[in-house]
Design a protein around this motif. Structure first.
Motif, PDB file in Angstrom:
ATOM      1  N   ARG A   1      -8.232  27.449  73.365  1.00 44.08           N
ATOM      2  CA  ARG A   1      -7.917  28.845  73.662  1.00 44.08           C
ATOM      3  C   ARG A   1      -8.799  29.391  74.804  1.00 44.08           C
ATOM      4  O   ARG A   1      -8.356  30.219  75.601  1.00 44.08           O
ATOM      5  CB  ARG A   1      -8.081  29.707  72.417  1.00 44.08           C
ATOM      6  CG  ARG A   1      -7.044  29.450  71.341  1.00 44.08           C
ATOM      7  CD  ARG A   1      -5.625  29.660  71.859  1.00 44.08           C
ATOM      8  NE  ARG A   1      -5.430  30.984  72.402  1.00 44.08           N
ATOM      9  CZ  ARG A   1      -4.998  32.034  71.701  1.00 44.08           C
ATOM     10  NH1 ARG A   1      -4.715  31.882  70.403  1.00 44.08           N
ATOM     11  NH2 ARG A   1      -4.829  33.205  72.265  1.00 44.08           N
ATOM     12  N   TYR A   2     -10.037  28.924  74.863  1.00 49.16           N
ATOM     13  CA  TYR A   2     -10.936  29.348  75.944  1.00 49.16           C
ATOM     14  C   TYR A   2     -10.358  28.937  77.302  1.00 49.16           C
ATOM     15  O   TYR A   2     -10.355  29.724  78.258  1.00 49.16           O
ATOM     16  CB  TYR A   2     -12.312  28.730  75.751  1.00 49.16           C
ATOM     17  CG  TYR A   2     -13.319  29.093  76.820  1.00 49.16           C
ATOM     18  CD1 TYR A   2     -14.119  30.219  76.697  1.00 49.16           C
ATOM     19  CD2 TYR A   2     -13.466  28.295  77.952  1.00 49.16           C
ATOM     20  CE1 TYR A   2     -15.045  30.551  77.673  1.00 49.16           C
ATOM     21  CE2 TYR A   2     -14.382  28.618  78.947  1.00 49.16           C
ATOM     22  CZ  TYR A   2     -15.171  29.745  78.797  1.00 49.16           C
ATOM     23  OH  TYR A   2     -16.082  30.078  79.789  1.00 49.16           O
TER      24      TYR A   2
ATOM     25  N   SER B   1      -7.399  31.202  78.173  1.00 49.26           N
ATOM     26  CA  SER B   1      -7.617  32.651  78.236  1.00 49.26           C
ATOM     27  C   SER B   1      -7.940  33.091  79.662  1.00 49.26           C
ATOM     28  O   SER B   1      -8.616  32.386  80.415  1.00 49.26           O
ATOM     29  CB  SER B   1      -8.758  33.064  77.307  1.00 49.26           C
ATOM     30  OG  SER B   1      -8.446  32.756  75.961  1.00 49.26           O
TER      31      SER B   1
ATOM     32  N   ASP C   1     -11.635  37.884  75.783  1.00 48.00           N
ATOM     33  CA  ASP C   1     -11.120  36.752  75.020  1.00 48.00           C
ATOM     34  C   ASP C   1     -11.935  35.498  75.289  1.00 48.00           C
ATOM     35  O   ASP C   1     -12.225  34.717  74.368  1.00 48.00           O
ATOM     36  CB  ASP C   1      -9.648  36.503  75.364  1.00 48.00           C
ATOM     37  CG  ASP C   1      -8.721  37.503  74.705  1.00 48.00           C
ATOM     38  OD1 ASP C   1      -9.147  38.136  73.719  1.00 48.00           O
ATOM     39  OD2 ASP C   1      -7.581  37.649  75.170  1.00 48.00           O
ATOM     40  N   ARG C   2     -12.299  35.284  76.537  1.00 48.46           N
ATOM     41  CA  ARG C   2     -13.117  34.108  76.873  1.00 48.46           C
ATOM     42  C   ARG C   2     -14.471  34.175  76.163  1.00 48.46           C
ATOM     43  O   ARG C   2     -14.964  33.164  75.662  1.00 48.46           O
ATOM     44  CB  ARG C   2     -13.317  34.019  78.387  1.00 48.46           C
ATOM     45  CG  ARG C   2     -12.070  33.590  79.151  1.00 48.46           C
ATOM     46  CD  ARG C   2     -12.271  33.717  80.654  1.00 48.46           C
ATOM     47  NE  ARG C   2     -13.324  32.835  81.130  1.00 48.46           N
ATOM     48  CZ  ARG C   2     -13.147  31.561  81.462  1.00 48.46           C
ATOM     49  NH1 ARG C   2     -11.951  31.004  81.336  1.00 48.46           N
ATOM     50  NH2 ARG C   2     -14.148  30.835  81.916  1.00 48.46           N
TER      51      ARG C   2
ATOM     52  N   TYR D   1     -13.783  33.344  72.376  1.00 49.91           N
ATOM     53  CA  TYR D   1     -13.501  31.928  72.096  1.00 49.91           C
ATOM     54  C   TYR D   1     -14.692  31.039  72.427  1.00 49.91           C
ATOM     55  O   TYR D   1     -14.880  29.984  71.810  1.00 49.91           O
ATOM     56  CB  TYR D   1     -12.253  31.482  72.854  1.00 49.91           C
ATOM     57  CG  TYR D   1     -10.983  32.067  72.266  1.00 49.91           C
ATOM     58  CD1 TYR D   1     -10.619  31.802  70.951  1.00 49.91           C
ATOM     59  CD2 TYR D   1     -10.169  32.913  73.012  1.00 49.91           C
ATOM     60  CE1 TYR D   1      -9.474  32.354  70.395  1.00 49.91           C
ATOM     61  CE2 TYR D   1      -9.019  33.472  72.466  1.00 49.91           C
ATOM     62  CZ  TYR D   1      -8.687  33.186  71.159  1.00 49.91           C
ATOM     63  OH  TYR D   1      -7.560  33.739  70.600  1.00 49.91           O
TER      64      TYR D   1
END
Length: 447
Positions: free
Chosen positions: A203-204, A207, A212-213, A216
């Protein structure tokens, strides 16, 4: 048609059972570990007032709820397949473990009820957080109790109790029940933690928003602590488990360590990937500590070097025989220095564990002051993903190693060691499950 003489075309019934069981375990182990990790994270959020713990716990609880139906469906399908394909074996197993199966069913039911209640009342109990956290831990407790019941059955199949089958306490607490249960208890946390870290890494990389980064990045850090920290306990617990097998089922032990030695080599490969990738991730993250700690990072780099050294020591084969049909340099006649189990493999495993704990301690020391989240490199996230893939291979390899140990030399091979053969014939003279008036015990004393 004779009872129990049903086969499955092409693949065979043994493969069907193996696929169903292994798939169920991959789901169940994650669910048990994830519930307890989520409950702990929710508690951490309540104590530290950091919203990321709450966000993580709630998202993980939602995923567990969605996953539960799939795991339960696999469990029911497995039981139906076992009753259909191995009815004679299952009837003996049910007679021996009636009370265990009954307790397991109620624990499973309790886990379902509490898990769904825990997630559904998340907002309603927002101002009674202590009570809600207790719900999560109770759900985890029910899952652990269900696992414990199944571990009693699984351990008995490999090391039947040295007592009549009517002795409920002895059949439950057979020779390897405790080490197997400890092994799986610790393994659930390690397995779930690595999968969480791998998902966070994925997910990182996907993103684009800064918040968000950062989230994650933190999530990968939180997952790898659980995954690597608990996995490093496994060499000691695994040694205790193997010692119990060696003393109670020596032929099965020989099957694991000699005939199926390639599975040990596979496990060492997987453990090497996990150790090197996780340690490399820790070294990388120390660059982003809020409080610069260059000395700790240098120590961690030294730990990475020792991790690689001990991993190589574990990978050196004892001789030129790797697996059936795969040899080099003359096969078993060629003894390789540093390849023996004693003392070199013990040194490698113990060294890997100690260095792992040392690096984790350094990392936790640095994490006390926090990290700058969201700045991790791409390769560090690929390391997390590699760990998540490798831990699945590790679970499958360990499952195959344990279950195939009962085959011994396939002449005859056992469903219950020295008790019921693969074709469901009862070995009455050595089988404690047979109520024939003779209080015989396991093959080690009877044979």
């Amino acid at each position: 048609m004779p009872i129990g003489d049903i086969n499955v075309p092409i693949v065979g019934k043994n493969v069907v059972i193996a696929v169903l069981v292994q798939s169920h375990i991959l789901f169940a182990a994650f669910i048990i570990g994830a519930v307890l990790i989520a409950a702990t994270s929710e508690y951490m959020g309540m104590v530290t007032k950091q919203p990321r713990y709450e966000r993580f716990a709630r998202n993980l609880a939602r995923f567990v709820v969605l996953l539960f139906a799939s795991g339960a469906a696999l469990a029911i399908t497995f039981v139906l397949a076992l009753v259909t394909l191995f009815p004679v074996f299952f009837s003996y197993l049910q007679n021996i473990f009636f009370w265990v199966f009954l307790v397991e069913a109620f624990m499973f039911l309790g886990q379902i009820i509490i898990v769904y209640a825990w997630y559904n009342v998340w907002d309603k109990l927002a101002y009674r957080k202590n009570l809600h956290v207790v719900f999560g831990f109770i759900a985890g407790f029910f899952g652990l109790m269900a696992m414990t019941m199944i571990d009693a059955v699984a351990s008995y199949m490999l090391t039947p109790a040295e007592a009549p089958a009517t002795d409920v306490a002895r059949t439950f607490l057979n020779q390897t029940m405790v080490p197997l249960n400890m092994h799986r208890f610790v393994g659930n946390f390690g397995y779930a933690g690595f999968l969480i870290a791998g998902w966070a890494g994925f997910r990182y990389l996907k993103s684009t928003r800064e918040d968000d980064r950062a989230y994650y990045d933190w999530m990968g850090h939180w997952g790898i602590i659980w995954g690597f920290g608990f996995t490093m306990l496994q060499p000691v617990i695994g040694y205790g488990y193997m010692k119990g097998i060696r003393e109670s089922a020596p032929d099965a032990f020989d099957r694991i360590m000699l005939d199926n030695a390639f599975t040990f080599n596979l496990l060492m490969i997987w453990l090497t990937v996990l150790a090197v990738a996780a340690t490399g991730y820790f070294v990388h993250k120390l660059r982003f500590s809020v409080r610069p700690m260059p000395f700790l990072r240098k120590l961690a780099i030294g730990g990475l070097a020792f991790t690689a050294l001990f991993s190589v020591l574990n990978l050196i084969p004892a001789d030129g025989h790797i697996a059936t049909g795969i040899t080099f340099l003359g096969g078993e006649e060629t003894q390789i220095p540093l390849g023996g189990m004693y003392p070199w493999k013990y040194i490698g495993l113990i060294g890997l564990m100690l260095v792992g704990f040392f690096v984790v301690a350094l990392y936790l020391r640095a994490s006390a002051s926090g990290f700058h989240w969201g700045n991790a490199s791409r390769w560090s996230q690929f390391a997390l993903i590699a760990c998540s893939v490798t831990i699945v291979f590790t679970m499958v390899t360990m499952g195959y190693t344990r279950e195939s140990a009962r085959r011994v030399d396939n002449d005859p091979g056992y469903l219950i060691y020295k008790c019921i053969t693969l074709d469901q014939k009862v070995v009455s003279e050595n089988c404690p499950a047979v109520s024939d008036g003779v209080n015989t015990i396991s093959g080690r004393e009877a044979g």
